[in-house]
Design a protein around this motif. Sequence first.
Motif, mmCIF file in Angstrom:
data_model
loop_
_atom_site.group_PDB
_atom_site.id
_atom_site.type_symbol
_atom_site.label_atom_id
_atom_site.label_comp_id
_atom_site.label_asym_id
_atom_site.label_seq_id
_atom_site.Cartn_x
_atom_site.Cartn_y
_atom_site.Cartn_z
ATOM 1 N N GLY A 1 34.201 45.531 40.839
ATOM 2 C CA GLY A 1 35.111 45.245 39.708
ATOM 3 C C GLY A 1 35.561 45.857 39.169
ATOM 4 N N GLY A 2 36.360 47.157 39.269
ATOM 5 C CA GLY A 2 37.362 48.223 38.697
ATOM 6 C C GLY A 2 38.537 47.779 38.356
ATOM 7 N N GLY A 3 39.187 48.874 38.004
ATOM 8 C CA GLY A 3 40.585 48.203 38.293
ATOM 9 C C GLY A 3 40.897 48.656 37.480
ATOM 10 N N LEU A 4 42.504 48.739 37.051
ATOM 11 C CA LEU A 4 42.838 49.116 35.244
ATOM 12 C C LEU A 4 43.741 47.850 34.164
ATOM 13 C CD1 LEU A 4 45.577 51.175 34.218
ATOM 14 C CD2 LEU A 4 47.514 49.492 35.494
ATOM 15 N N VAL A 5 42.644 48.347 33.319
ATOM 16 C CA VAL A 5 43.292 47.980 32.087
ATOM 17 C C VAL A 5 43.164 48.273 31.184
ATOM 18 C CG1 VAL A 5 41.343 48.555 31.452
ATOM 19 C CG2 VAL A 5 41.596 45.608 30.847
ATOM 20 N N GLN A 6 44.172 47.001 30.271
ATOM 21 C CA GLN A 6 44.896 48.095 28.661
ATOM 22 C C GLN A 6 43.836 48.965 27.931
ATOM 23 O OE1 GLN A 6 48.573 45.729 26.873
ATOM 24 N NE2 GLN A 6 49.897 46.948 28.583
ATOM 25 N N ALA A 7 44.003 49.790 27.015
ATOM 26 C CA ALA A 7 43.185 50.134 26.523
ATOM 27 C C ALA A 7 42.964 48.483 25.170
ATOM 28 C CB ALA A 7 43.826 51.065 25.174
ATOM 29 N N GLY A 8 41.297 48.851 25.092
ATOM 30 C CA GLY A 8 40.974 47.719 23.834
ATOM 31 C C GLY A 8 40.849 46.448 25.114
ATOM 32 N N GLY A 9 41.435 46.138 26.130
ATOM 33 C CA GLY A 9 40.579 45.589 26.732
ATOM 34 C C GLY A 9 38.937 45.630 27.671
ATOM 35 N N SER A 10 38.990 44.730 28.363
ATOM 36 C CA SER A 10 37.822 44.495 28.566
ATOM 37 C C SER A 10 37.424 44.468 30.548
ATOM 38 C CB SER A 10 36.857 43.102 28.461
ATOM 39 O OG SER A 10 36.857 43.269 27.217
ATOM 40 N N LEU A 11 36.170 44.516 30.583
ATOM 41 C CA LEU A 11 36.109 44.466 32.626
ATOM 42 C C LEU A 11 34.588 44.767 32.882
ATOM 43 C CD1 LEU A 11 37.935 47.666 33.989
ATOM 44 C CD2 LEU A 11 38.208 45.262 34.162
ATOM 45 N N ARG A 12 34.450 43.930 34.023
ATOM 46 C CA ARG A 12 32.662 43.695 34.399
ATOM 47 C C ARG A 12 32.734 44.351 35.690
ATOM 48 N NH1 ARG A 12 28.765 38.601 35.759
ATOM 49 N NH2 ARG A 12 27.108 39.090 34.539
ATOM 50 N N LEU A 13 31.544 45.490 35.252
ATOM 51 C CA LEU A 13 31.436 46.025 37.002
ATOM 52 C C LEU A 13 29.778 45.359 37.744
ATOM 53 C CD1 LEU A 13 31.725 49.890 35.850
ATOM 54 C CD2 LEU A 13 33.870 47.595 36.780
ATOM 55 N N SER A 14 29.569 45.110 38.440
ATOM 56 C CA SER A 14 28.154 44.557 38.998
ATOM 57 C C SER A 14 27.751 45.864 40.515
ATOM 58 C CB SER A 14 28.790 43.594 39.912
ATOM 59 O OG SER A 14 28.995 42.076 39.015
ATOM 60 N N CYS A 15 26.863 45.677 40.519
ATOM 61 C CA CYS A 15 26.621 46.357 42.021
ATOM 62 C C CYS A 15 25.798 45.629 42.419
ATOM 63 C CB CYS A 15 25.910 47.675 40.929
ATOM 64 S SG CYS A 15 25.008 48.659 42.112
#
Length: 115
Positions: free
Chosen positions: A8-22
């Motif tokens: 789920g990692g990656g590049l995102v702009q400030a203010g954006g969202s990401l969801r990490l999974s394990c």
Amino acid sequence: QVQLVESGGGLVQAGGSLRLSCAASGSSFGINAMGWYRQVPGKQRDLVATITSGGSTNYADSVKGRFTISRDNAKNMVYLQMNSLKPEDTAVYYCNVRRLGVPYWGKGTLVTVSS
């Protein structure tokens, strides 16, 4: 032994969202606390958030109100929803679990937040 695989990692702009999974596999019986830590090169690995098997959570002050940790005990999964991301959140994020008192770590997933 417990194997952990983050995604789920990656590049995102400030203010954006990401969801990490394990995903935890192997000898998953007895896993209690699950969590996320992060590390910037040259600095120590810091706690981001943890969650117990009963659902009690703990967050670093820097992410409170922006990040949410959750887990699916049936699937042996832990998640980190990251909202309102800031450039200072850029780091390698590591999944961590404790099984019968022994800590296990994933290999990490890189999160880069651009300004």
